[in-house]
Every structure is written in structure tokens, then in C-alpha cells.
Design a protein around this motif. Structure first.
Motif, PDB file in Angstrom:
ATOM      1  N   ASP A  37      20.700 -39.809  30.005  1.00  0.00           N
ATOM      2  CA  ASP A  37      19.523 -40.380  30.835  1.00  0.00           C
ATOM      3  C   ASP A  37      18.272 -39.718  29.890  1.00  0.00           C
ATOM      4  O   ASP A  37      18.554 -38.579  29.305  1.00  0.00           O
ATOM      5  CB  ASP A  37      19.607 -39.493  32.246  1.00  0.00           C
ATOM      6  CG  ASP A  37      20.511 -39.919  33.013  1.00  0.00           C
ATOM      7  OD1 ASP A  37      20.960 -41.093  32.971  1.00  0.00           O
ATOM      8  OD2 ASP A  37      20.993 -39.109  33.890  1.00  0.00           O
ATOM      9  N   ILE A  45      12.225 -42.854  33.591  1.00  0.00           N
ATOM     10  CA  ILE A  45      13.454 -42.450  33.082  1.00  0.00           C
ATOM     11  C   ILE A  45      14.390 -43.776  33.072  1.00  0.00           C
ATOM     12  O   ILE A  45      14.455 -44.628  33.703  1.00  0.00           O
ATOM     13  CB  ILE A  45      14.116 -41.430  34.246  1.00  0.00           C
ATOM     14  CG1 ILE A  45      13.098 -40.342  34.862  1.00  0.00           C
ATOM     15  CG2 ILE A  45      15.362 -41.070  34.166  1.00  0.00           C
ATOM     16  CD1 ILE A  45      13.308 -39.762  36.143  1.00  0.00           C
ATOM     17  N   GLU A  47      17.879 -44.363  32.905  1.00  0.00           N
ATOM     18  CA  GLU A  47      19.293 -44.062  33.377  1.00  0.00           C
ATOM     19  C   GLU A  47      20.483 -44.425  32.936  1.00  0.00           C
ATOM     20  O   GLU A  47      20.422 -45.934  32.544  1.00  0.00           O
ATOM     21  CB  GLU A  47      19.243 -44.087  34.791  1.00  0.00           C
ATOM     22  CG  GLU A  47      18.246 -43.008  35.263  1.00  0.00           C
ATOM     23  CD  GLU A  47      18.331 -42.966  36.874  1.00  0.00           C
ATOM     24  OE1 GLU A  47      19.228 -42.404  37.529  1.00  0.00           O
ATOM     25  OE2 GLU A  47      17.665 -43.722  37.745  1.00  0.00           O
ATOM     26  N   ASP A  48      21.424 -43.610  32.444  1.00  0.00           N
ATOM     27  CA  ASP A  48      22.690 -44.525  31.994  1.00  0.00           C
ATOM     28  C   ASP A  48      22.789 -45.369  30.892  1.00  0.00           C
ATOM     29  O   ASP A  48      23.336 -46.218  30.746  1.00  0.00           O
ATOM     30  CB  ASP A  48      23.550 -44.979  33.178  1.00  0.00           C
ATOM     31  CG  ASP A  48      23.730 -44.055  34.299  1.00  0.00           C
ATOM     32  OD1 ASP A  48      23.753 -42.832  34.248  1.00  0.00           O
ATOM     33  OD2 ASP A  48      23.442 -44.489  35.755  1.00  0.00           O
ATOM     34  N   ASP A  65      21.671 -50.587  27.133  1.00  0.00           N
ATOM     35  CA  ASP A  65      22.074 -50.380  28.687  1.00  0.00           C
ATOM     36  C   ASP A  65      23.017 -51.305  29.328  1.00  0.00           C
ATOM     37  O   ASP A  65      22.667 -52.450  29.599  1.00  0.00           O
ATOM     38  CB  ASP A  65      20.643 -50.481  29.332  1.00  0.00           C
ATOM     39  CG  ASP A  65      20.657 -50.386  30.843  1.00  0.00           C
ATOM     40  OD1 ASP A  65      21.664 -50.010  31.347  1.00  0.00           O
ATOM     41  OD2 ASP A  65      19.426 -50.239  31.438  1.00  0.00           O
ATOM     42  N   GLU A  87      25.362 -37.024  29.911  1.00  0.00           N
ATOM     43  CA  GLU A  87      26.375 -37.401  30.955  1.00  0.00           C
ATOM     44  C   GLU A  87      27.701 -36.580  30.555  1.00  0.00           C
ATOM     45  O   GLU A  87      28.282 -36.276  29.461  1.00  0.00           O
ATOM     46  CB  GLU A  87      26.633 -38.868  31.126  1.00  0.00           C
ATOM     47  CG  GLU A  87      25.406 -39.566  31.498  1.00  0.00           C
ATOM     48  CD  GLU A  87      25.121 -39.382  32.822  1.00  0.00           C
ATOM     49  OE1 GLU A  87      25.797 -39.031  33.883  1.00  0.00           O
ATOM     50  OE2 GLU A  87      23.714 -39.590  33.006  1.00  0.00           O
TER      51      GLU A  87
END
Length: 89
Positions: A37, A45, A47-48, A65, A87
Motif C-alpha cells: 500500500d 492511498i 492500495e494493494d 494494480d 503486505e
């Protein structure tokens, strides 16, 4: 043919230290394919996202992404990142 090694070492040192900051240092050593992240300086942000590579010459970090935008590439200036969360495996 002569080699001015001190000049070459200085150039290499300058490229390495052009991108300053904790996050830039972390991205230099981050393994390709690591899911993270990304917390940008402006509050956004990402994310992932999956880390692809870091360009030491221009301070760009490349992510993709696979969930939101498969096949797309996010390019972020490492100096504009406040934090990254790596992560858990």
C-alpha cells in the motif's frame, strides 16, 4: 585509454543519492512483485499495488494494480511517498 575512476564513482554516488529519503531507500531494495500500500504526500492511498521496479536515475517507482486496472502501470516519484505498507505473505 585512461579511466577516471573517481569521476565515475562520484557520478554513480550522485545518481544513487539523487533520490533522497527513507522511502526511496526502501524501494531501492524492495523485491519485484511485492504487494504494498502506498501512502502519497497528498493524502491519497494506492492500495494493494504490486511493486515492479525503481529507477535510480529519475526517482520513479513503478507499480501495477492487477485488481482495479489490470495491465496498467502507476509511476510515482519516490520523494512524494510518505509511507509504504508491505503486505504480509
Amino acid at each position: 585509454m585512461s579511466c577516471n575512476c573517481s569521476e565515475r564513482e562520484s557520478s554513480s554516488w550522485n545518481n544513487r543519492n539523487r533520490c533522497k529519503g527513507c522511502i526511496c531507500d526502501q524501494l531501492r531494495d524492495l523485491r519485484r512483485g511485492t504487494e504494498v500500500d502506498v501512502f502519497l504526500s497528498g493524502g491519497q492511498i494506492l492500495e494493494d499495488v504490486v511493486f515492479q521496479r525503481f529507477d535510480r536515475n529519475n526517482c520513479c517507482a513503478f507499480f501495477n494494480d492487477p485488481e482495479t486496472e489490470p495491465g496498467s502501470t502507476l509511476i510515482v516519484d519516490c520523494q512524494k511517498i510518505d509511507a509504504i505498507r508491505i503486505e504480509a505473505d
